[in-house]
Motif scaffolding. Sequence first.
Motif, PDB file in Angstrom:
ATOM      1  N   GLU A  80       0.937  -1.181   0.178  1.00 18.10           N
ATOM      2  CA  GLU A  80       0.478   0.155  -0.312  1.00 18.10           C
ATOM      3  C   GLU A  80       1.051   1.052  -0.239  1.00 18.10           C
ATOM      4  N   ILE A  81       0.955   2.556  -0.908  1.00 17.38           N
ATOM      5  CA  ILE A  81       1.006   3.190  -0.674  1.00 17.38           C
ATOM      6  C   ILE A  81       1.179   4.359   0.271  1.00 17.38           C
ATOM      7  N   ASN A  82       1.673   5.174   0.963  1.00 15.39           N
ATOM      8  CA  ASN A  82       1.411   6.240   1.997  1.00 15.39           C
ATOM      9  C   ASN A  82       0.570   7.440   0.451  1.00 15.39           C
ATOM     10  N   PRO A  83       0.274   7.902   0.948  1.00 14.35           N
ATOM     11  CA  PRO A  83       0.022   9.795  -0.031  1.00 14.35           C
ATOM     12  C   PRO A  83       1.241  10.604   0.180  1.00 14.35           C
ATOM     13  N   VAL A  84       1.792  10.558   1.289  1.00 11.70           N
ATOM     14  CA  VAL A  84       3.103  10.921   1.397  1.00 11.70           C
ATOM     15  C   VAL A  84       4.402  10.285   0.580  1.00 11.70           C
ATOM     16  N   HIS A  85       4.772   9.252   0.106  1.00 12.39           N
ATOM     17  CA  HIS A  85       5.234   8.751  -0.670  1.00 12.39           C
ATOM     18  C   HIS A  85       5.167   9.196  -1.441  1.00 12.39           C
ATOM     19  N   CYS A  86       6.095   9.766  -2.699  1.00 13.73           N
ATOM     20  CA  CYS A  86       6.408  10.028  -3.463  1.00 13.73           C
ATOM     21  C   CYS A  86       7.476   9.148  -4.599  1.00 13.73           C
ATOM     22  N   PRO A  87       6.939   8.512  -5.108  1.00 13.25           N
ATOM     23  CA  PRO A  87       8.509   7.690  -5.665  1.00 13.25           C
ATOM     24  C   PRO A  87       8.881   8.311  -6.982  1.00 13.25           C
ATOM     25  N   SER A  88      10.421   9.022  -7.636  1.00 14.93           N
ATOM     26  CA  SER A  88      11.003   9.472  -8.405  1.00 14.93           C
ATOM     27  C   SER A  88      10.494   8.230 -10.005  1.00 14.93           C
ATOM     28  N   VAL A  89       9.775   8.826 -10.876  1.00  8.92           N
ATOM     29  CA  VAL A  89       9.505   8.109 -11.785  1.00  8.92           C
ATOM     30  C   VAL A  89      10.381   8.384 -12.831  1.00  8.92           C
ATOM     31  N   TRP A  90      11.006   9.503 -13.081  1.00 12.03           N
ATOM     32  CA  TRP A  90      11.732  10.058 -13.967  1.00 12.03           C
ATOM     33  C   TRP A  90      12.992  11.481 -13.888  1.00 12.03           C
ATOM     34  N   GLU A  91      14.292  11.725 -13.801  1.00 11.29           N
ATOM     35  CA  GLU A  91      15.072  13.101 -13.629  1.00 11.29           C
ATOM     36  C   GLU A  91      15.853  13.224 -14.935  1.00 11.29           C
ATOM     37  N   SER A  92      16.286  14.202 -15.220  1.00  9.76           N
ATOM     38  CA  SER A  92      16.498  14.694 -16.120  1.00  9.76           C
ATOM     39  C   SER A  92      18.164  14.457 -16.153  1.00  9.76           C
ATOM     40  N   SER A  93      18.509  14.580 -17.488  1.00  9.22           N
ATOM     41  CA  SER A  93      20.208  13.619 -17.389  1.00  9.22           C
ATOM     42  C   SER A  93      20.969  14.620 -18.012  1.00  9.22           C
ATOM     43  N   PHE A  94      21.044  15.742 -18.768  1.00  7.13           N
ATOM     44  CA  PHE A  94      21.778  16.194 -19.613  1.00  7.13           C
ATOM     45  C   PHE A  94      22.658  17.545 -19.049  1.00  7.13           C
ATOM     46  N   SER A  95      21.189  17.965 -17.071  1.00 12.12           N
ATOM     47  CA  SER A  95      22.570  19.041 -16.485  1.00 12.12           C
ATOM     48  C   SER A  95      23.709  18.193 -15.816  1.00 12.12           C
ATOM     49  N   ASN A  96      22.749  17.093 -15.733  1.00 12.41           N
ATOM     50  CA  ASN A  96      24.406  16.289 -15.413  1.00 12.41           C
ATOM     51  C   ASN A  96      25.139  16.305 -16.052  1.00 12.41           C
ATOM     52  N   GLN A  97      25.536  16.236 -17.830  1.00 14.85           N
ATOM     53  CA  GLN A  97      26.651  16.157 -18.081  1.00 14.85           C
ATOM     54  C   GLN A  97      27.134  17.723 -18.307  1.00 14.85           C
ATOM     55  N   ALA A  98      26.908  18.071 -18.926  1.00 16.91           N
ATOM     56  CA  ALA A  98      26.815  19.695 -18.619  1.00 16.91           C
ATOM     57  C   ALA A  98      27.957  19.957 -17.629  1.00 16.91           C
ATOM     58  N   GLY A  99      28.025  19.731 -16.488  1.00 15.29           N
ATOM     59  CA  GLY A  99      29.603  19.878 -15.180  1.00 15.29           C
ATOM     60  C   GLY A  99      29.257  21.135 -14.839  1.00 15.29           C
ATOM     61  N   LYS A 100      28.277  21.708 -14.827  1.00 17.20           N
ATOM     62  CA  LYS A 100      27.775  22.536 -13.952  1.00 17.20           C
ATOM     63  C   LYS A 100      26.529  22.094 -12.698  1.00 17.20           C
ATOM     64  N   SER A 101      26.397  23.138 -12.436  1.00 17.82           N
ATOM     65  CA  SER A 101      25.187  22.677 -11.086  1.00 17.82           C
ATOM     66  C   SER A 101      24.309  23.613 -11.603  1.00 17.82           C
ATOM     67  N   PHE A 102      22.996  22.750 -12.021  1.00 18.14           N
ATOM     68  CA  PHE A 102      21.524  23.856 -11.733  1.00 18.14           C
ATOM     69  C   PHE A 102      20.002  23.711 -10.505  1.00 18.14           C
ATOM     70  N   PRO A 103      20.422  24.745 -10.213  1.00 14.12           N
ATOM     71  CA  PRO A 103      18.889  24.880  -9.464  1.00 14.12           C
ATOM     72  C   PRO A 103      18.173  23.206 -10.209  1.00 14.12           C
ATOM     73  N   GLY A 104      17.831  22.680  -9.241  1.00 16.74           N
ATOM     74  CA  GLY A 104      16.631  21.654  -9.293  1.00 16.74           C
ATOM     75  C   GLY A 104      15.136  21.883  -9.505  1.00 16.74           C
ATOM     76  N   LEU A 105      14.551  21.279  -9.664  1.00 17.02           N
ATOM     77  CA  LEU A 105      12.976  21.316  -9.703  1.00 17.02           C
ATOM     78  C   LEU A 105      12.494  19.732  -9.168  1.00 17.02           C
ATOM     79  N   VAL A 106      11.205  19.510  -8.281  1.00 20.75           N
ATOM     80  CA  VAL A 106      10.282  18.766  -8.603  1.00 20.75           C
ATOM     81  C   VAL A 106       9.063  18.880  -9.635  1.00 20.75           C
ATOM     82  N   LEU A 107       9.521  18.207 -10.756  1.00 12.82           N
ATOM     83  CA  LEU A 107       7.124  17.902 -10.766  1.00 12.82           C
ATOM     84  C   LEU A 107       6.549  16.785  -9.962  1.00 12.82           C
ATOM     85  N   ALA A 108       5.362  17.079 -10.335  1.00 13.54           N
ATOM     86  CA  ALA A 108       4.635  16.234  -9.176  1.00 13.54           C
ATOM     87  C   ALA A 108       3.787  15.659 -10.069  1.00 13.54           C
ATOM     88  N   ILE A 109       3.589  14.865 -10.276  1.00 10.71           N
ATOM     89  CA  ILE A 109       2.523  14.494 -11.424  1.00 10.71           C
ATOM     90  C   ILE A 109       1.346  13.032 -11.073  1.00 10.71           C
TER      91      ILE A 109
END
Length: 109
Positions: A80-109
């Motif tokens: 049973e999934i607790n309503p507070v549980h928010c599993p990550s289903v996708w993360e951007s990958s190109f921001s990691n390849q740029a070798g820089k630090s970018f701000p992070g956001l969470v999009l809830a669907i």
Amino acid sequence: MMHLLTGASSPSDSSFEFKPLSITSFGNVVIAEGCDHSLEISWVHAWTVTDGIITQVREYFNTSLTVTRLGNSPTKSTVEINPVHCPSVWESSFSNQAGKSFPGLVLAI
């Protein structure tokens, strides 16, 4: 992109090309991600599609985006999934390849 969409500039004013390098969908949300050739600019678009029509567009530049699913999973599970549980289903990958630090956001669907 905003200048092009609002008519403040023409397509010939800019050489930036939006060519998605990955496209993923989660129900009625479609995530497209890409970057420029020099990896200086990464972008993520989140489109909401209703009855085959894009009804909402969210655009993120040089931002690390994590998509999470709220509430119960559409697949049946013995856990049973607790309503507070928010599993990550996708993360951007190109921001990691740029070798820089970018701000992070969470999009809830």
